[in-house]
Design an enzyme around this catalytic site. Structure first.
Site, PDB file in Angstrom:
ATOM      1  N   HIS A 366       0.815  -1.218   0.000  1.00 15.05           N
ATOM      2  CA  HIS A 366       0.000   0.000   0.000  1.00 15.05           C
ATOM      3  C   HIS A 366       0.845   1.262   0.000  1.00 15.05           C
ATOM      4  O   HIS A 366       0.529   2.230  -0.660  1.00 15.05           O
ATOM      5  CB  HIS A 366      -0.902  -0.006   1.230  1.00 15.05           C
ATOM      6  N   CYS A 680       0.909  -5.024 -25.455  1.00 20.75           N
ATOM      7  CA  CYS A 680       0.768  -4.314 -24.177  1.00 20.75           C
ATOM      8  C   CYS A 680       1.732  -4.801 -23.099  1.00 20.75           C
ATOM      9  O   CYS A 680       1.577  -4.451 -21.937  1.00 20.75           O
ATOM     10  CB  CYS A 680      -0.671  -4.374 -23.679  1.00 20.75           C
TER      11      CYS A 680
HETATM   12  C1  PEP Z   1       1.551  -9.483 -20.269  1.00 23.48           C
HETATM   13  O1  PEP Z   1       1.481 -10.630 -19.852  1.00 23.48           O
HETATM   14  O2  PEP Z   1       2.388  -9.115 -21.118  1.00 23.48           O
HETATM   15  C2  PEP Z   1       0.630  -8.437 -19.784  1.00 23.48           C
HETATM   16  C3  PEP Z   1       0.575  -7.266 -20.351  1.00 23.48           C
HETATM   17  O3  PEP Z   1      -0.144  -8.705 -18.725  1.00 23.48           O
HETATM   18  P1  PEP Z   1       0.384  -8.868 -17.233  1.00 23.48           P
HETATM   19  O4  PEP Z   1       1.768  -8.287 -17.181  1.00 23.48           O
HETATM   20  O5  PEP Z   1      -0.589  -8.132 -16.380  1.00 23.48           O
HETATM   21  O6  PEP Z   1       0.356 -10.342 -17.019  1.00 23.48           O
END
Ligand code: PEP
Ligand code: MG
Length: 754
Positions: A366, A680
């Site tokens: 936190h 992502c």
């Molecule tokens: C990934 O796995 O690349 C992703 C973007 O998700 P996380 O990092 O939340 O698993």
């Protein structure tokens, strides 16, 4: 004698000793006799710090000739270990302990069992109280507690008698005054310089022995009243408004502040003869001991919260509230603490607080969340912190490189000054780029979105000029909550994020709980032997469809009248996507029938992060509106390399043909099906890796907010067509070191890669 009355009896007799007119050394002699007798121990000894060594000052049971002769360094022998770690030791067989150091002058070879506790003053060990017994037996916890209570009283006696110099104790804590560098874990990125200020919430308890338990109980009761008032007040404060993550933290605080069990345990300690302050401290020491043995990060976090509150309670009862945050106020400071509660951090003045360094701490704790929201660089997991840093030391926190520079030399300060000037300059440049489009030199427009997960993160959209949120990790809200967030809370968060984003798109990923992200109120895969490949993400969500339905309704209602982009994590087979999509559609229908406003449009996406789904993209893609590649998980599964294992962090290269060819396949398949594909994972936040992705045909990246400026600068500096042609060539004909070749090409183009 029953243990509670034993502790009380010892305290009563100690009280008499302390009030007596005899000299300090004689008093210590009486104390060891009292302790030995009360705990039926053959030996009781007191070691005190003198000239940097722990010296035997008084003993009952060991050879008297050893007094003032036996001396141990900090960390040497069992006594030295207790003082160095400031933790008790309780051993049935002392000689079996690896740190046992035999001292022939003491005649201790016939004693088997050993228990010792540190005598502490102002966070520094000034001595050790130890008992020994010929029979190999472990002392009971209640006996150790009695020793700790005696040690507290002793600390008072020793200080009062001037037997140990506080300054010496503080100096013993600091090994050297030479420059030093300690490694730590980056919790909040940034660079900061300031003077070390120890978070000193620990009230120095002047009196440990009370005459009237009733008075002490009343003081604690009054303290609890004020504590509750303060927490209730804080919940109404502006910085906690809006139902963000702070709210969840405070809910937990409130739960503890109203916890009758805690009050009861303190009252029980008062019954043994302690003052209110000493009783709170006693119970807190127990919490700390438990904390050390708990591995579960979530439970540890809860206990840290309790510790935070206990500090506050202690300050209230001792009438020293606010003292911690007052010190060092007029100087740029780096706060040093073992661990810190979020409420404690908020007590400091943001203008002077430049950085925080913790001996413990974790990424999801936190206090980290709050520090990130405050924009304060923070370093954690620095085990040698208290041994190396002294109050007022000059410090540089270089969180990006996971380094703490202690008492830096002029050259280091100069390089820091240059580094921060360069950083400020870059930040200025990125700020100028904020509203400029991410277009390559040859005219290709790239979407640069950002990843987020907390209500506070949405503010970074404006600050960075990102094109939207390409990955909103909804599980973060679950991770910071003490209890399952209800639909209203989920919906409030999603609404706040959509409001902050305005016309910019937001892609909400449904909960990715499991793996390393466990929450105790949702038991699913905690017994998994291999949690990253276990009962997590969509598997857990489809298995507990009630949870998923609630989340779907929260999302649908939050996006009423707008576009809802919803994405499912860890899709491994097409039917999982179909089932998840059908579930959301069914909830939309139900809401619609009940007369609720619905989103203007719902777009469904799948995360591509499990290799198996890549073989079935032809079946999956037609069911989706978009896909997003999670390179963090995809790489870990492709290379069979745990993403959380630091030893594997640099083993496999994102720019290796294996990963780049897989990515090319996904991008080509998505393009052929006419479906947008985003990346992502963390890969897209690194300039050279991001360049490789664009060269493969990726048109949209979603990255950490701090990466938006640098990646945009890179995009605007490259001729993508040329890089793309070269990249396909390298992938078609293996044998090229792609990292080296791409780096050289980017450099030749004058690309910005920092
Ligand atoms: C990934 O796995 O690349 C992703 C973007 O998700 P996380 O990092 O939340 O698993
Ligand atoms: Mg993932």
């Amino acid at each position: 004698m029953p243990p509670v009355s034993a502790a009380r009896e010892i305290l009563r007799r100690l009280h008499e000793v302390m009030a007596s007119r005899s000299g300090a050394e004689a008093k210590l002699g009486r104390v060891v006799r009292i302790v030995a007798e009360a705990l039926s121990s053959e030996v009781a000894s007191i070691y005190l710090l003198r000239e940097g060594k722990l010296e035997l000052f008084a003993t009952q049971g060991l050879a008297q000739e050893a007094v003032h002769v036996t001396r141990l360094a900090m960390g040497q022998g069992l006594v030295g270990v207790i003082a160095a770690r400031r933790e008790p030791l309780n051993l049935a067989e002392a000689q079996a302990h690896p740190d046992f150091a035999y001292r022939p002058e003491t005649g201790e070879e016939r004693f088997h069992s050993f228990a010792g506790v540190p005598i502490v003053r102002r966070e520094a060990a000034i001595g050790v109280l130890a008992v020994q017994h010929a029979q190999p037996r472990e002392y009971q916890e209640i006996e150790i507690e009695a020793l700790q209570t005696v040690a507290m009283a002793l600390s008072e006696l020793i200080h009062g008698a001037g037997l140990v110099d506080d300054a010496e104790a503080a100096a013993a804590r600091t090994a050297s005054s030479a420059p030093a560098r300690l490694a730590g874990l980056k919790l909040v990125d940034g660079l900061a310089r300031g003077l070390a200020v120890f978070h000193q919430p620990r009230v120095v308890i002047e009196h440990t022995v009370a005459d009237d338990p009733e008075t002490e109980r009343n003081r604690v009761r009054a303290g609890f009243g004020k504590l509750r008032e303060a927490i209730d007040g804080m919940m109404g404060q502006a910085e906690f408004a809006g139902g963000g993550d702070h709210q969840d933290v405070l809910e937990t605080y409130k739960m503890f502040a109203y916890d009758e069990g805690w009050l009861r345990r303190i009252n029980e300690a008062i019954e043994t003869g302690l003052t209110a302050e000493a009783a709170i401290d006693r119970v807190q020491a127990k919490t700390r001991a438990r904390m050390r043995s708990i591995e579960d990060p979530y439970l540890r976090e809860r206990l840290t919260d309790l510790d935070d509150l206990a500090n506050r309670l202690l300050r209230i009862v001792a009438g020293q509230l606010g003292a911690a945050a007052q010190q060092g106020l007029q100087t740029e400071m780096i706060l040093i603490a073992r661990n810190l509660g979020p409420a404690e951090l908020l007590e400091y003045d943001r203008r002077w607080l430049k950085g925080v360094v913790l001996e413990e701490g974790s990424l999801t704790s936190h206090v980290t969340i709050v520090a990130r929201a405050m924009g304060v660089p923070m370093l954690g997991r620095v085990p040698e912190l208290f041994a190396q840093v002294a109050d007022g030391d000059e410090l540089i926190v270089d969180a990006a490189n996971g380094a703490l520079l202690i008492r830096p030399q002029a050259a280091m300060i100069k390089s820091y000054t240059e580094m921060s000037a360069a950083k400020a300059k870059r930040a200025e440049r990125y700020a100028l780029l904020r509203d400029a489009p991410a277009v390559t030199r040859d005219g290709k427009r790239v979407q640069i979105m950002m990843n987020a997960g907390l209500a506070d993160d949405a503010a970074a959209l404006d600050a960075t000029g990102a094109d939207g949120i390409g990955l909103f990790r909804t599980e973060f809200q679950f991770l910071v909550s003490a209890t399952l967030p209800r639909r209203e809370r989920q919906q409030a968060l999603y609404t706040a994020v959509l409001d902050a984003a305005g016309p910019r798109p937001v892609i909400f990923r449904t909960i990715d709980i499991g793996g390393d992200k466990t929450v105790p109120y949702l038991n699913g895969g905690e017994d998994d032997e291999n949690p990253a490949m276990g009962w997590r993400a969509l598997r857990l969500a489809l298995g507990r469809s009630g949870l998923m339905k609630v989340q779907a309704r929260a999302l649908l209602q939050a996006a009423a009248g707008r576009t809802l982009n919803v994405m499912f994590p860890m899709v491994s087979e097409p039917w999982e996507f179909a089932e998840a999509r059908a579930l959301v559609e069914a909830q939309a229908e139900l809401l619609g029938r009940a007369g609720h406003a619905l989103p203007a449009q719902v777009r469904y996406g799948a995360m591509i992060e499990v290799p198996a789904i890549i073989e079935t993209l032809d079946e999956l893609l037609p069911m989706t509106d978009f896909v997003s590649v999670g390179t963090n998980d995809l790489t870990q599964f492709l290379f069979a390399a745990d993403r959380a294992n630091p030893r594997l962090a640099d083993r496999y290269d994102w720019l290796s043909p294996a990963i780049l060819r897989v990515l090319r396949r996904i991008i080509r398949a998505a393009a052929a099906a006419g479906k947008p594909a985003t990346v992502c994972g963390e890969m897209g936040g690194r300039p050279l890796e991001a360049l490789a992705l664009l060269a493969l045909g990726v048109e949209q990246l979603s990255i950490t907010p701090a990466g938006v400026g640098p990646i945009k600068a890179m995009v605007r500096s490259i001729d993508l067509g040329a890089v793309s042609a070269a990249m396909h060539g390298w992938l078609d004909a293996p044998g090229t070191d792609i990292r080296a070749a791409l780096g050289a090409m980017a450099a030749a183009q004058g690309a910005e890669l920092s």
